[in-house]
Design a protein around this motif. Structure first.
Motif, short mmCIF file in Angstrom:
data_model
loop_
_atom_site.label_atom_id
_atom_site.label_comp_id
_atom_site.label_asym_id
_atom_site.label_seq_id
_atom_site.Cartn_x
_atom_site.Cartn_y
_atom_site.Cartn_z
N LEU A 9 12.49 21.15 -12.04
CA LEU A 9 11.17 21.72 -11.80
C LEU A 9 11.19 22.71 -10.63
CD1 LEU A 9 9.04 18.50 -12.33
CD2 LEU A 9 9.07 20.51 -13.81
N ARG A 10 12.08 22.50 -9.70
CA ARG A 10 12.24 23.41 -8.57
C ARG A 10 13.11 24.61 -8.91
NH1 ARG A 10 13.44 19.04 -3.68
NH2 ARG A 10 11.26 18.62 -3.11
N PHE A 61 3.46 17.48 -8.09
CA PHE A 61 3.14 18.89 -8.27
C PHE A 61 1.67 19.05 -8.68
CE2 PHE A 61 7.75 18.80 -9.03
CZ PHE A 61 8.16 19.84 -8.20
N PRO A 62 1.04 20.16 -8.29
CA PRO A 62 -0.37 20.36 -8.64
C PRO A 62 -0.66 20.37 -10.13
CG PRO A 62 0.30 21.90 -6.90
CD PRO A 62 1.56 21.24 -7.41
N ASP A 63 0.36 20.71 -10.96
CA ASP A 63 0.12 20.82 -12.40
C ASP A 63 0.45 19.54 -13.16
OD1 ASP A 63 2.87 20.88 -12.14
OD2 ASP A 63 3.17 22.49 -13.61
N LEU A 123 13.34 13.98 -18.70
CA LEU A 123 13.51 13.72 -17.27
C LEU A 123 12.17 13.61 -16.57
CD1 LEU A 123 16.44 16.19 -16.47
CD2 LEU A 123 16.58 13.73 -16.88
N ARG A 124 11.23 14.47 -16.95
CA ARG A 124 9.93 14.46 -16.27
C ARG A 124 9.18 13.16 -16.54
NH1 ARG A 124 6.06 19.79 -15.65
NH2 ARG A 124 4.68 18.88 -14.08
N GLN A 125 9.43 12.56 -17.69
CA GLN A 125 8.82 11.26 -17.99
C GLN A 125 9.26 10.22 -16.96
OE1 GLN A 125 6.69 10.86 -20.44
NE2 GLN A 125 6.56 8.67 -20.86
N ARG A 126 10.53 10.24 -16.57
CA ARG A 126 11.02 9.29 -15.58
C ARG A 126 10.45 9.58 -14.20
NH1 ARG A 126 15.26 5.90 -16.24
NH2 ARG A 126 14.34 5.08 -14.33
N LEU A 127 10.21 10.85 -13.89
CA LEU A 127 9.67 11.22 -12.60
C LEU A 127 8.18 10.88 -12.49
CD1 LEU A 127 9.92 12.75 -9.84
CD2 LEU A 127 9.32 14.84 -11.10
N SER A 140 0.85 -1.20 0.00
CA SER A 140 0.00 0.00 0.00
C SER A 140 0.88 1.24 0.00
CB SER A 140 -0.91 -0.01 1.24
OG SER A 140 -1.80 1.08 1.20
N ASP A 141 0.53 2.21 -0.83
CA ASP A 141 1.25 3.49 -0.89
C ASP A 141 0.26 4.64 -1.03
OD1 ASP A 141 4.26 3.58 -0.90
OD2 ASP A 141 3.96 1.93 -2.30
N MET A 142 0.67 5.78 -0.49
CA MET A 142 -0.17 6.98 -0.52
C MET A 142 0.58 8.09 -1.25
SD MET A 142 -1.59 9.14 2.77
CE MET A 142 -2.23 7.63 3.48
N LEU A 143 -0.12 8.82 -2.09
CA LEU A 143 0.43 9.98 -2.78
C LEU A 143 -0.37 11.22 -2.38
CD1 LEU A 143 1.62 7.63 -4.54
CD2 LEU A 143 1.49 9.20 -6.48
N VAL A 144 0.34 12.24 -1.89
CA VAL A 144 -0.28 13.45 -1.39
C VAL A 144 0.18 14.64 -2.23
CG1 VAL A 144 -0.54 14.97 0.63
CG2 VAL A 144 -0.35 12.48 0.94
N GLU A 145 -0.77 15.45 -2.67
CA GLU A 145 -0.43 16.62 -3.48
C GLU A 145 0.49 17.55 -2.70
OE1 GLU A 145 -2.87 19.58 -6.40
OE2 GLU A 145 -3.58 19.50 -4.33
N GLY A 146 1.54 18.03 -3.37
CA GLY A 146 2.49 18.92 -2.73
C GLY A 146 3.62 18.19 -2.03
N ARG A 147 3.42 16.91 -1.77
CA ARG A 147 4.45 16.10 -1.14
C ARG A 147 5.04 15.10 -2.14
NH1 ARG A 147 7.94 16.95 2.89
NH2 ARG A 147 8.49 15.06 4.04
#
Length: 325
Positions: free
Chosen positions: A166-167, A51-53, A180-184, A41-48
């Motif tokens: 992205l940062r 990214f929102p976009d 790179l974003r594809q891998r992320l 089980s895994d959880m994904l939280v926006e902002g953590r």
């Protein structure tokens, strides 16, 4: 649109593995004879975790992929999953993209959505995945033995380069950032390799928080140490032709940090007896996955980092920690 309308429109599908539909309060699963269930089980939280976009389809893909990666690390074959989804509001465009990305990956691996929950709140995605593996044959963290080789699938570090770009911490042009974003955002779980490693690997774990940090869990569980050639792992990243063609002329120190401690790679790091090198390489070829020896297990506890000449390095490469970062 109400909760049950939302489920019916975006997530309901004909039941195959569970006799109960996706809208039922429970799912019924049974592994085949001689198999046992593997559950993660895994959880994904926006902002953590994202990214929102992020594209909704990419997010749907990743939400399931990170769970499937845990199954890969124990050599399991996916069966089914549940989805718990908190939404700030009903957004038809977002839900369409999210469900398409999620279910496309599920279909690719024969993993059926069998239930879950929806509610209103800050965007939060929690998936529990179920797989099956031959009884008493699952790959564990505790099986590494002195003399074993240490192997890595694929290459690590590109996801962290994407995060830094992205940062705004490093510069990447549009072509490189797309790569790179594809891998992320769309990692590919190494399920085929994991299943082929059953009976070959002595231990395994997936790389979610950083190569060295995650590998240290194998050392702890197996009560052994290891020697890792950090130049090998760094060269895998630095030598990526697609990265070079896209204009990624990065400092080697940055590449080393990303390769060894970047996280979000979802590759497998595993161990195997030296007598099984040919079989491990064949497993990689059969699954279409690069596998590279990056070190060896030693009896003396601790993780020793060396360069290609064998000289010791004293650098620290801490992995990601949700409560320390």
């Amino acid at each position: 649109m109400g909760e049950f309308d939302l489920i019916a429109r975006y997530f309901a599908r004909p039941a195959r593995r569970s006799p109960l539909g996706v809208g039922d309060d429970c799912a019924l699963l049974a592994p085949r004879p001689g198999m046992q269930l593997a559950v993660s089980s895994d959880m994904l939280v926006e902002g953590r975790h994202f990214f929102p976009d992020v594209y909704p389809a990419h997010l749907g893909h990743k939400a399931l992929a990170v769970n499937l990666s845990d199954l890969a690390a124990c050599g399991a074959r996916p069966l089914a999953f549940t989805l718990a989804l908190a939404l700030p509001r009903v957004d038809a465009v977002w839900l369409e993209g999210f469900s398409q990305g999620l279910l496309a990956l599920a279909d690719a691996h024969g993993c059926e959505l069998v239930g879950g929950d929806t509610t209103q709140g800050p965007l939060n995605i929690c998936i529990t995945v179920f797989g099956e593996v031959p009884a008493s044959a699952a790959l564990l963290r505790s099986g590494a033995r002195p003399g074993d080789d240490v192997w890595l699938s694929g290459r690590t570090g590109q996801a962290r380069l994407a995060l830094d770009a992205l940062r705004g911490q490093i510069h990447a042009d549009d072509a490189l950032l797309t790569l790179l974003r594809q891998r992320l955002e769309r990692p590919m779980p190494r399920l085929a390799l994991g299943q082929r490693l059953v009976g070959l690997a002595s231990s395994a774990i997936d790389v979610s928080d950083g190569l060295l940090g995650d590998f240290s869990h194998i050392l702890s569980a197996s009560r052994v140490g290891a020697r890792i050639d950090i130049d090998v792992a760094t060269d895998l990243l630095a030598g990526c032709q697609r990265l070079q063609r896209a204009g990624g002329g990065f400092d080697r120190g940055l590449l080393m940090r990303c390769a060894l401690a970047g996280g979000d790679d979802y590759e497998l790091v595993f161990t195997a007896h030296p007598d099984r090198r040919d079989a491990v390489e064949a497993a990689g070829a059969d699954s279409g996955t690069r596998v590279t020896r990056i070190g060896s297990i030693e009896a003396q506890p601790g993780l020793r980092l060396v360069d290609r000449t064998g000289a010791a390095l004293n650098g620290r490469f801490p992995s990601f920690d949700h409560f320390a970062s």
